[in-house]
Design an enzyme around this catalytic site. Sequence first.
Site, PDB file in Angstrom:
ATOM      1  N   HIS A  78      -3.416  -5.563   1.052  1.00  0.00           N
ATOM      2  CA  HIS A  78      -2.933  -5.801   2.367  1.00  0.00           C
ATOM      3  C   HIS A  78      -2.664  -7.260   2.720  1.00  0.00           C
ATOM      4  O   HIS A  78      -3.788  -7.763   3.364  1.00  0.00           O
ATOM      5  CB  HIS A  78      -3.629  -4.894   3.453  1.00  0.00           C
ATOM      6  CG  HIS A  78      -3.507  -3.692   3.379  1.00  0.00           C
ATOM      7  ND1 HIS A  78      -2.316  -2.850   4.111  1.00  0.00           N
ATOM      8  CD2 HIS A  78      -4.154  -2.357   2.792  1.00  0.00           C
ATOM      9  CE1 HIS A  78      -2.569  -1.689   3.823  1.00  0.00           C
ATOM     10  NE2 HIS A  78      -3.593  -1.382   3.336  1.00  0.00           N
ATOM     11  N   GLU A 128      -1.100  -8.564   5.107  1.00  0.00           N
ATOM     12  CA  GLU A 128      -0.719  -8.553   6.474  1.00  0.00           C
ATOM     13  C   GLU A 128      -1.979  -8.634   7.327  1.00  0.00           C
ATOM     14  O   GLU A 128      -2.006  -8.773   8.291  1.00  0.00           O
ATOM     15  CB  GLU A 128       0.164  -7.593   6.850  1.00  0.00           C
ATOM     16  CG  GLU A 128      -0.279  -6.133   7.128  1.00  0.00           C
ATOM     17  CD  GLU A 128      -0.766  -5.600   6.092  1.00  0.00           C
ATOM     18  OE1 GLU A 128      -0.526  -5.699   4.902  1.00  0.00           O
ATOM     19  OE2 GLU A 128      -0.870  -4.310   5.965  1.00  0.00           O
ATOM     20  N   CYS A 132       0.913  -1.359   0.016  1.00  0.00           N
ATOM     21  CA  CYS A 132       0.044  -0.013  -0.103  1.00  0.00           C
ATOM     22  C   CYS A 132       0.737   1.302  -0.082  1.00  0.00           C
ATOM     23  O   CYS A 132       1.627   1.649  -0.992  1.00  0.00           O
ATOM     24  CB  CYS A 132      -1.159  -0.059   1.138  1.00  0.00           C
ATOM     25  SG  CYS A 132      -2.187   1.153   1.043  1.00  0.00           S
TER      26      CYS A 132
END
Lengths: 79, 236
Positions: free
Chosen positions: B205, B207, B88
């Site tokens: 994302h 994560e 990002c």
Amino acid sequence: MKKYIVTVKLKPSVLDPQGETVKRAIEHLGYKGVESVRIGKYIEILADEDLSTEKVTEIADKLLANPVIETFEVKMEDE
Amino acid sequence: MKKPKFGVAVFPGSNCDFDAYEALKILDADVSYVWHEESNLDKFDVIVLPGGFSYGDYLRTGAIAQFSPLMKSLRDFIDKGKFVLGICNGFQILLEAKILPGAMLTNKDLKFICRYVYIRVENVNTPFTSAYKKSEVLRIPIAHHSGNYYATEEMLRKIENNGQVVFRYCNENGEVDEKSNPNGSLNNIAGIINEKGNVLGMMPHPERACENILGSEDGKKIFVSLLNSAVGQLLP
């Protein structure tokens, strides 16, 4: 003191959805004949003799504009 | 066996650094934070540039962070063949630093988009995606205002021909179409890798998609791949 004015514009090949939205808003106001609206950035830099148009151009190229999507112009005015 | 050392960069305004740290901890990786003023990256094998709003997204997203001491040292780090993952805002910083080709524009509908999307893995021959199957479809969140990937015609042709497009926005069935493009990105591009193959930037994302309790585990294999690749690189 000198005043440098840096104008940053999106390249013609890059779509500007913000400009498009503003164009529609202008039309909603009842104004006719608007061909296109493009939105850019206006940056003023006040500086002494240490800075020159050449250096401001360098700064614009390195930081103020992203050459992939934008072009810029530098103008100098005496304050 | 020596464990590869992961560093998660922290810029003023980073806000996904904890998540990236946690995603690596789940895999029992050796990970620590790296402050943006750190210029010595010698002890690290992998650097993660996390998401967030470094320097408040002033001027352009990622434009200011590219000048931090960490980013200056990162060029050497990359030249040495070590791995960098930009997520990002981390991707935006890599673009602004011209480490990856292209630029980010404001999303085509001008809105901040925060929702799950589907992406297709286009290239599994990278250190970041080796644990995936070719064309695997991932359900993964995006959260950005400037994720509209743009490149000049020449850049685009080059990254497409080189297989540098690693992820593309698609629908649930893995079909890449205009409807499943959330932000206007050229060719539905969601993630790209550098020519050398050791720097990946992606808008979604991973994560945030590493534990089923959080909604998806589809992003975990990026960190698994990366860990395996980094271990491989440490072998004599």
